[in-house]
Design a protein around this motif. Sequence first.
Motif, PDB file in Angstrom:
ATOM      1  N   SER A  39       0.876  -1.174   0.000  1.00  0.00           N
ATOM      2  CA  SER A  39       0.000   0.000   0.000  1.00  0.00           C
ATOM      3  C   SER A  39       0.909   1.218   0.000  1.00  0.00           C
ATOM      4  N   LYS A  42      -0.200   5.093   3.053  1.00  0.00           N
ATOM      5  CA  LYS A  42      -0.415   4.394   4.322  1.00  0.00           C
ATOM      6  C   LYS A  42      -1.698   4.880   4.996  1.00  0.00           C
TER       7      LYS A  42
ATOM      8  N   ASN B  42       1.420  -3.911   3.508  1.00  0.00           N
ATOM      9  CA  ASN B  42       0.219  -3.620   4.285  1.00  0.00           C
ATOM     10  C   ASN B  42      -0.007  -4.733   5.306  1.00  0.00           C
TER      11      ASN B  42
END
Lengths: 177, 172
Positions: A39, A42, B42
Motif C-alpha cells: 500500500s 499508508k 500492508n
Amino acid sequence: MFKRPSRRIKSRREDLKLDLTSVMDGIFTLVFFLLMYASFIKMFEISNDVPIISNKEPPDTKIKPLALTIRVVDDAVEVATGLPSTVVSVIRNLPEGEIDFEKLHEFLVQLKSKYPHENLAIIEPNGDLDYENLVKLMDTAQELRKTDLEIFVKDNKGNQVRAEKLFSEIIIGNIQS
Amino acid sequence: MPSKKSIRNRGMKTKVKTIHLEMTSLLDIITILLAFLLQSYNNSGVIIDVPKGIEIPKSSSKELNNFGVQVQVSPTTIWVDQKVIYDINNTANVNIYDQDRLRIIPLYNELVQKKMYSEQIRKATPAGVEFSGVVNLIMDKSLKFNYIKKVLHTLAEAGYKKYKFVVMSDQY
C-alpha cells in the motif's frame, strides 16, 4: 637456452559460479506477493465506539471518574470534567478562527498526569466542525508525543510503564441529538 | 560424399558451451525492490477503496485497519462496499431522512441488509464468524459534523457499534 614448454594441458582453475536459479525463483515469488499487498498510501484508523445510554445506577466506587468531555463551541473548546460536568478550562480559538490544538494538548497532558489511569474522553463537536478538524481533535486527545511529559501507568503485571497514549478511548458524545 | 572435416577432429565431439548470465546487477535491483516493497507492505491485509471525490484527512494514528463493512461518504454520494446507495444528483428532491432528519434511510436499509446477510452466512457455515459490527468510515475531510452525525446515528441504528475512521498517515 630455454626449456621447451610442456605439451601437457595445464589444469585451469574454473570460476566458481553459484547456481542462483532457485533463489531467483523465491525472490520473484516474494516480489509478486509483496506487490499484491503493498500500500503506497499508508492508511490507519481511529477507533470509536457508540455511546451507550444506560438507566442502571453507576458502579459504587470510591474513585471518582474523570468523565473528561471536550466540547467544541463557536469560538472555543471547553474542557469539562466530573459528574455533573463542570467546565475546568476554556481554550479560545486562534485569531484565524482555528482551534488552538497545541494549548488543548498541553492541558490534556496536565490532566492525564493527574489521572494516569483514565483513558476515556468524550468529544462533543458542534455542527459546523469539519471532519478534518474532528480528526485533529481526536489526535490531540489520543496522541502522547515523545516530547511530552512522561506519564507512567501500571500494566497488567503491575509494572510501571510509560503511557503510550493520552486518552485512548474516544467517544463522540452527541450523535443522538 | 567426402566430409569437409579434418581427419584430425573427426573423433572429437563438439561441446556446447554453458552460458552463464551475469546477474549481479539484476540481483541488486531486486534487493532494492524487495526492501521497498517490504517497507510498504500492508500489515493489516485490509484493502481500503477510496472513491473519486473523497479526500481523506491526515492523522498521527498508527492503529491498523480492521475488516468490516466499508461506508464511503463524499459531499454528494454515499457508497456501501463500493455500491452507490445515494447520489444527490439522481435523488435531489427525494426525502431520504426520517427520525427527526437524523437517520439516512437508504444507508440504513443497505446496512441492515448487510447485517442480515452476515448473520445468514454465520448460521449456514459451521465455523461462521459472529457479526462484528465494525464499520470502516471513509469520509471526505470537508464534511461537516452535522452530516457526519447523521451517518453515525444511522450506523448505530443499524446495529454497527464500532466506528473506524479511516485516515491517512501524516508520515511518509
